[in-house]
Design a protein around this motif. Structure first.
Motif, short mmCIF file in Angstrom:
data_model
loop_
_atom_site.label_atom_id
_atom_site.label_comp_id
_atom_site.label_asym_id
_atom_site.label_seq_id
_atom_site.Cartn_x
_atom_site.Cartn_y
_atom_site.Cartn_z
N GLY A 32 0.82 -1.20 0.00
CA GLY A 32 0.00 0.00 0.00
C GLY A 32 0.86 1.25 0.00
N TRP A 33 0.26 2.33 -0.49
CA TRP A 33 0.85 3.67 -0.37
C TRP A 33 -0.08 4.50 0.51
CZ3 TRP A 33 5.55 5.35 -1.75
CH2 TRP A 33 6.26 4.64 -2.73
N PHE A 34 0.51 5.19 1.44
CA PHE A 34 -0.20 6.11 2.31
C PHE A 34 0.50 7.46 2.26
CE2 PHE A 34 -3.12 3.32 4.72
CZ PHE A 34 -2.66 2.09 4.30
N ARG A 35 -0.19 8.50 2.65
CA ARG A 35 0.44 9.82 2.69
C ARG A 35 -0.03 10.57 3.94
NH1 ARG A 35 -2.75 12.59 -2.46
NH2 ARG A 35 -4.77 12.88 -1.41
N GLN A 36 0.81 11.50 4.35
CA GLN A 36 0.47 12.31 5.51
C GLN A 36 0.92 13.73 5.25
OE1 GLN A 36 1.96 10.91 9.31
NE2 GLN A 36 0.34 11.99 10.39
N ALA A 37 -0.04 14.64 5.33
CA ALA A 37 0.24 16.06 5.18
C ALA A 37 0.44 16.66 6.57
CB ALA A 37 -0.92 16.74 4.46
N PRO A 38 1.15 17.78 6.64
CA PRO A 38 1.38 18.41 7.95
C PRO A 38 0.08 18.72 8.67
CG PRO A 38 2.77 19.40 6.27
CD PRO A 38 1.83 18.48 5.56
N GLY A 39 0.00 18.29 9.92
CA GLY A 39 -1.17 18.57 10.72
C GLY A 39 -2.37 17.69 10.43
N GLU A 41 -3.94 13.55 9.58
CA GLU A 41 -3.72 12.14 9.82
C GLU A 41 -3.25 11.45 8.53
OE1 GLU A 41 -6.91 11.34 13.44
OE2 GLU A 41 -7.09 10.27 11.55
N ARG A 42 -2.57 10.34 8.73
CA ARG A 42 -2.15 9.54 7.58
C ARG A 42 -3.37 9.01 6.85
NH1 ARG A 42 2.19 5.25 9.13
NH2 ARG A 42 0.55 4.76 10.64
N GLU A 43 -3.33 9.05 5.54
CA GLU A 43 -4.47 8.58 4.76
C GLU A 43 -4.02 7.61 3.67
OE1 GLU A 43 -6.55 11.53 2.49
OE2 GLU A 43 -4.73 12.42 1.68
N PHE A 44 -4.92 6.70 3.38
CA PHE A 44 -4.70 5.69 2.35
C PHE A 44 -4.70 6.36 0.97
CE2 PHE A 44 -5.01 1.84 0.01
CZ PHE A 44 -6.01 2.02 -0.95
N VAL A 45 -3.80 5.87 0.11
CA VAL A 45 -3.74 6.36 -1.26
C VAL A 45 -4.07 5.25 -2.26
CG1 VAL A 45 -2.27 7.38 -3.04
CG2 VAL A 45 -2.02 8.10 -0.65
N ALA A 46 -3.33 4.13 -2.17
CA ALA A 46 -3.53 3.05 -3.14
C ALA A 46 -2.99 1.76 -2.57
CB ALA A 46 -2.83 3.37 -4.46
N ALA A 47 -3.48 0.65 -3.11
CA ALA A 47 -3.00 -0.67 -2.69
C ALA A 47 -3.00 -1.60 -3.89
CB ALA A 47 -3.86 -1.24 -1.57
N SER A 99 -2.63 -11.69 1.34
CA SER A 99 -2.71 -11.62 -0.12
C SER A 99 -3.65 -10.50 -0.57
CB SER A 99 -3.18 -12.96 -0.70
OG SER A 99 -4.44 -13.32 -0.14
N TRP A 100 -4.73 -10.30 0.16
CA TRP A 100 -5.65 -9.20 -0.11
C TRP A 100 -6.68 -9.18 1.02
CZ3 TRP A 100 -5.10 -5.03 -2.64
CH2 TRP A 100 -6.18 -4.20 -2.95
N THR A 101 -7.33 -8.06 1.20
CA THR A 101 -8.35 -7.92 2.21
C THR A 101 -9.26 -6.77 1.82
OG1 THR A 101 -8.81 -7.37 4.53
CG2 THR A 101 -6.82 -6.45 3.58
N THR A 102 -10.47 -6.81 2.28
CA THR A 102 -11.37 -5.69 2.01
C THR A 102 -10.95 -4.46 2.82
OG1 THR A 102 -12.86 -6.54 3.71
CG2 THR A 102 -13.33 -7.15 1.43
N ASN A 103 -10.13 -4.66 3.82
CA ASN A 103 -9.66 -3.55 4.65
C ASN A 103 -8.27 -3.08 4.22
OD1 ASN A 103 -11.99 -3.60 6.31
ND2 ASN A 103 -11.11 -5.28 7.49
N TYR A 104 -8.03 -3.06 2.92
CA TYR A 104 -6.72 -2.67 2.39
C TYR A 104 -6.38 -1.23 2.71
CZ TYR A 104 -10.02 -0.99 -1.09
OH TYR A 104 -11.09 -0.39 -1.71
N ASP A 105 -7.37 -0.43 3.09
CA ASP A 105 -7.12 0.99 3.32
C ASP A 105 -6.82 1.31 4.79
OD1 ASP A 105 -10.56 2.21 3.55
OD2 ASP A 105 -9.68 0.27 4.06
N LEU A 106 -6.75 0.31 5.62
CA LEU A 106 -6.47 0.54 7.04
C LEU A 106 -4.98 0.35 7.32
CD1 LEU A 106 -9.48 -1.28 8.74
CD2 LEU A 106 -9.23 1.13 8.15
#
Length: 123
Positions: A32-39, A41-47, A99-106
């Motif tokens: 997965g790729w996640f990103r965090q902007a200043p101030g 929370e970290r957020e999901f981008v892609a998996a 291998s995969w999960t429906t919760n890929y964004d957590l």
């Protein structure tokens, strides 16, 4: 254990493109790729699943970002097009042991993380 190292971040103007890469020390499963902007929370981008046959994206990047992988090289990529200032942040790759999960964004589902690479989009 899996070590992850990101690269490819930088400064780009709005509307431009950038590709960030993630090198893994060995074969990985879902990535997965996640990103965090200043101030913020970290957020999901892609998996992407282990074979690359299944991908998922946050609504905010759908149609602009593409995740891919090269298992022969233990690499995962995030191609980012039509970048916007709100895409600015530290981009981190993460490796799961599934291998995969429906919760890929957590982010809690990912066991290994890279140190991140800064992406800055100027307006």
């Amino acid at each position: 254990q899996v070590q992850l190292v990101e690269s490819g971040g930088g400064l780009v103007q709005a509307g431009g493109s950038l590709r960030v890469s993630c090198a893994a020390s060995r074969r990985t499963f879902t990535m997965g790729w996640f990103r965090q902007a200043p101030g913020k929370e970290r957020e999901f981008v892609a998996a992407i699943n282990w074979s690359g046959s299944t991908t998922a994206y946050a609504d905010s990047v759908k149609g602009r970002f593409t995740i891919s992988r090269d298992n022969a090289k233990n690499m995962v990529y995030l191609q980012m097009n039509s970048l916007r200032p709100e895409d600015t942040g530290v981009y981190s790759c993460a490796a799961g042991t599934f291998s995969w999960t429906t919760n890929y964004d957590l982010h809690e589902n990912y066991s290994y993380w890279g140190q991140g690479t800064q992406v800055t989009v100027s307006s």
